[in-house]
Design a protein around this motif. Structure first.
Motif, PDB file in Angstrom:
ATOM      1  N   ALA A 142       0.885  -1.244  -0.071  1.00  0.00           N
ATOM      2  CA  ALA A 142       0.146   0.044   0.044  1.00  0.00           C
ATOM      3  C   ALA A 142       0.677   1.203  -0.043  1.00  0.00           C
ATOM      4  O   ALA A 142       0.402   2.156  -0.611  1.00  0.00           O
ATOM      5  N   GLN A 143       2.048   1.231   0.805  1.00  0.00           N
ATOM      6  CA  GLN A 143       2.861   2.347   0.921  1.00  0.00           C
ATOM      7  C   GLN A 143       3.446   2.735  -0.368  1.00  0.00           C
ATOM      8  O   GLN A 143       3.745   3.804  -0.756  1.00  0.00           O
ATOM      9  N   ASN A 192       0.312  -2.857  -9.610  1.00  0.00           N
ATOM     10  CA  ASN A 192       0.656  -4.059 -10.567  1.00  0.00           C
ATOM     11  C   ASN A 192       0.833  -5.311  -9.967  1.00  0.00           C
ATOM     12  O   ASN A 192       1.635  -6.418 -10.143  1.00  0.00           O
ATOM     13  N   LEU A 193       0.239  -5.267  -8.536  1.00  0.00           N
ATOM     14  CA  LEU A 193       0.196  -6.629  -7.562  1.00  0.00           C
ATOM     15  C   LEU A 193      -1.310  -6.977  -7.382  1.00  0.00           C
ATOM     16  O   LEU A 193      -2.094  -6.315  -7.066  1.00  0.00           O
ATOM     17  N   THR A 194      -1.424  -8.245  -7.603  1.00  0.00           N
ATOM     18  CA  THR A 194      -2.869  -9.013  -7.118  1.00  0.00           C
ATOM     19  C   THR A 194      -2.604 -10.148  -6.191  1.00  0.00           C
ATOM     20  O   THR A 194      -1.807 -10.950  -6.677  1.00  0.00           O
ATOM     21  N   LEU A 195      -3.175 -10.034  -5.164  1.00  0.00           N
ATOM     22  CA  LEU A 195      -3.000 -10.995  -4.101  1.00  0.00           C
ATOM     23  C   LEU A 195      -4.453 -11.763  -4.092  1.00  0.00           C
ATOM     24  O   LEU A 195      -5.544 -11.258  -4.160  1.00  0.00           O
ATOM     25  N   ILE A 196      -4.225 -13.207  -4.364  1.00  0.00           N
ATOM     26  CA  ILE A 196      -5.521 -14.003  -4.272  1.00  0.00           C
ATOM     27  C   ILE A 196      -5.387 -14.887  -3.049  1.00  0.00           C
ATOM     28  O   ILE A 196      -4.485 -15.687  -2.778  1.00  0.00           O
ATOM     29  N   ILE A 197      -6.501 -14.859  -2.232  1.00  0.00           N
ATOM     30  CA  ILE A 197      -6.374 -15.528  -0.877  1.00  0.00           C
ATOM     31  C   ILE A 197      -7.272 -16.663  -1.096  1.00  0.00           C
ATOM     32  O   ILE A 197      -8.660 -16.364  -1.442  1.00  0.00           O
ATOM     33  N   GLU A 200      -8.946  -3.896   3.209  1.00  0.00           N
ATOM     34  CA  GLU A 200      -9.631  -2.617   2.975  1.00  0.00           C
ATOM     35  C   GLU A 200      -8.584  -1.566   3.781  1.00  0.00           C
ATOM     36  O   GLU A 200      -8.603  -0.336   3.733  1.00  0.00           O
ATOM     37  N   ALA A 201      -8.688  -1.794   5.129  1.00  0.00           N
ATOM     38  CA  ALA A 201      -8.095  -1.053   6.200  1.00  0.00           C
ATOM     39  C   ALA A 201      -6.663  -0.758   5.938  1.00  0.00           C
ATOM     40  O   ALA A 201      -6.416   0.337   6.352  1.00  0.00           O
ATOM     41  N   PHE A 202      -6.155  -1.256   5.082  1.00  0.00           N
ATOM     42  CA  PHE A 202      -4.799  -1.244   4.633  1.00  0.00           C
ATOM     43  C   PHE A 202      -4.680  -0.757   3.405  1.00  0.00           C
ATOM     44  O   PHE A 202      -3.610  -0.537   2.699  1.00  0.00           O
ATOM     45  N   ASP A 203      -5.714  -0.061   2.999  1.00  0.00           N
ATOM     46  CA  ASP A 203      -5.969   0.770   1.721  1.00  0.00           C
ATOM     47  C   ASP A 203      -5.750  -0.095   0.385  1.00  0.00           C
ATOM     48  O   ASP A 203      -5.103   0.292  -0.430  1.00  0.00           O
ATOM     49  N   TRP A 204      -6.095  -1.285   0.460  1.00  0.00           N
ATOM     50  CA  TRP A 204      -6.219  -2.241  -0.696  1.00  0.00           C
ATOM     51  C   TRP A 204      -7.602  -2.289  -1.425  1.00  0.00           C
ATOM     52  O   TRP A 204      -8.427  -2.207  -0.456  1.00  0.00           O
ATOM     53  N   GLU A 205      -7.537  -2.262  -2.412  1.00  0.00           N
ATOM     54  CA  GLU A 205      -8.852  -2.845  -3.286  1.00  0.00           C
ATOM     55  C   GLU A 205      -9.063  -3.934  -3.303  1.00  0.00           C
ATOM     56  O   GLU A 205      -8.400  -4.826  -3.316  1.00  0.00           O
ATOM     57  N   THR A 231      -6.626  -1.756 -10.979  1.00  0.00           N
ATOM     58  CA  THR A 231      -7.049  -0.635 -10.026  1.00  0.00           C
ATOM     59  C   THR A 231      -5.747   0.248  -9.817  1.00  0.00           C
ATOM     60  O   THR A 231      -4.781  -0.003 -10.561  1.00  0.00           O
ATOM     61  N   SER A 232      -5.982   1.338  -9.252  1.00  0.00           N
ATOM     62  CA  SER A 232      -4.906   2.180  -9.037  1.00  0.00           C
ATOM     63  C   SER A 232      -4.178   1.940  -7.467  1.00  0.00           C
ATOM     64  O   SER A 232      -3.283   2.548  -7.360  1.00  0.00           O
ATOM     65  N   ARG A 233      -4.539   0.743  -6.848  1.00  0.00           N
ATOM     66  CA  ARG A 233      -4.156   0.265  -5.733  1.00  0.00           C
ATOM     67  C   ARG A 233      -3.828  -1.169  -5.755  1.00  0.00           C
ATOM     68  O   ARG A 233      -4.221  -1.848  -6.782  1.00  0.00           O
ATOM     69  N   PRO A 234      -2.870  -1.675  -4.967  1.00  0.00           N
ATOM     70  CA  PRO A 234      -2.918  -3.347  -4.827  1.00  0.00           C
ATOM     71  C   PRO A 234      -4.254  -3.955  -4.801  1.00  0.00           C
ATOM     72  O   PRO A 234      -5.117  -3.281  -4.136  1.00  0.00           O
ATOM     73  N   HIS A 235      -4.395  -5.124  -5.434  1.00  0.00           N
ATOM     74  CA  HIS A 235      -5.810  -5.550  -5.230  1.00  0.00           C
ATOM     75  C   HIS A 235      -5.758  -6.974  -4.630  1.00  0.00           C
ATOM     76  O   HIS A 235      -4.849  -7.803  -5.125  1.00  0.00           O
ATOM     77  N   CYS A 236      -6.603  -7.427  -3.924  1.00  0.00           N
ATOM     78  CA  CYS A 236      -7.009  -8.532  -3.296  1.00  0.00           C
ATOM     79  C   CYS A 236      -8.083  -9.103  -3.630  1.00  0.00           C
ATOM     80  O   CYS A 236      -9.086  -8.450  -3.631  1.00  0.00           O
ATOM     81  N   ILE A 237      -8.094 -10.252  -4.118  1.00  0.00           N
ATOM     82  CA  ILE A 237      -9.234 -11.172  -4.353  1.00  0.00           C
ATOM     83  C   ILE A 237      -9.433 -12.057  -3.141  1.00  0.00           C
ATOM     84  O   ILE A 237      -8.731 -13.079  -3.158  1.00  0.00           O
TER      85      ILE A 237
END
Length: 269
Positions: free
Chosen positions: A162-163, A168-173, A198-203, A223-229
């Motif tokens: 986030a910082q 350009n990063l996608t995390l899939i849990i 979301e509290a860490f400013d991820w989409e 998106t304009s932020r790191p993306h977590c699925i």
């Protein structure tokens, strides 16, 4: 590939993974079945990769942080052309390069060694940051388990991403709700995961991770932020007696169970 084609590929990967674990007498079949739809969508539609040039500098990066599900990755890589398909029969055999956890020094298409949980996401953050520093255009994807998200190193990586604004990063849990020996709820219940990211400013996108119609658009989202699925999946997906059973984290089917599982998977599509 379109959705129907991807579903068939995922079914074929499940069949070969099941066979490999049965023949090897070991593996982590429950978590492999849960993550296979994601792997199929990544390798047969989303990832920009070249099997004949596995180290191409412009390739997208994929990290399987839940490295104990290596067999599913090996089968996917084989079907995509990175390694010979008949090599899957060597899984876990002496001197095979297809070990219980992925090894980037031995297997083409594996970006980094994984196995100790909590390492893959920090490495992926480094890959994404390196792309930003060098001006490279590749995208980095990483799959973690939900039990793995109990590791503090993941949350340090989430803060860093986030910082650095790593869009350009996608995390899939892979949120299959079970880990070795117990359910997530009975171990260290992190759910719900979405508000934490979301509290860490991820989409954050929240999907059915075993529904290809939801998996594909989530992976292709930018998106304009790191993306977590947060991918809600089922441990042992596609096999009735394995599904949502904690003992199938690394149990091996008997011959009778194997035949039942094969029949159920063949009826899936």
């Amino acid at each position: 590939m379109n959705i129907t084609e991807l579903e068939r590929v995922a079914r074929d990967i499940r069949l070969r993974d099941l066979q490999a674990v049965f023949e090897a007498g070991a593996g982590h079949i429950g978590g492999e079945m849960s993550v296979i739809d994601i792997l199929a969508a990544l390798y047969f539609r989303v990832l920009k990769v070249w099997p004949d040039q596995p180290k191409h500098p412009d390739r997208d990066r994929f990290v399987l942080s839940k490295g104990h599900t290596a067999c599913a990755l090996y089968v996917t890589l084989a079907k995509r052309g990175f390694i010979p398909e008949d090599e899957i029969s060597t899984f876990l055999k002496p001197h095979s390069r297809l070990n219980g956890h992925p090894n980037c020094n031995k297997v083409p298409g594996v970006e980094t060694n994984t196995g100790p949980l909590g390492h893959g996401l920090p490495v992926a953050v480094g890959m994404a940051k390196a792309a930003k520093l060098s001006g490279a255009g590749y995208h980095t994807y990483v799959v973690t388990g939900d039990g793995e998200m109990q590791e503090g190193s993941n949350w340090e990586a989430i803060m860093a991403a986030a910082q650095f604004k790593l869009d350009n990063l996608t995390l899939i849990i892979d949120h299959n709700r079970f880990q070795q020996g117990a359910s997530l709820a009975d171990t260290n219940d992190l759910a719900p995961l979405r508000p934490k990211l979301e509290a860490f400013d991820w989409e954050v996108s929240e999907i059915d991770g075993n529904d290809m119609n939801q998996v594909v658009p989530a992976l292709e989202h930018r998106t304009s932020r790191p993306h977590c699925i947060v991918a809600h999946t089922n441990k042992g997906q596609g096999i009735s007696f394995m599904q949502d059973r904690v003992d199938w984290h690394h149990k091996v089917p008997s011959k009778e169970q194997y035949d039942i599982a094969i029949a159920e998977l063949l009826e899936a599509i």
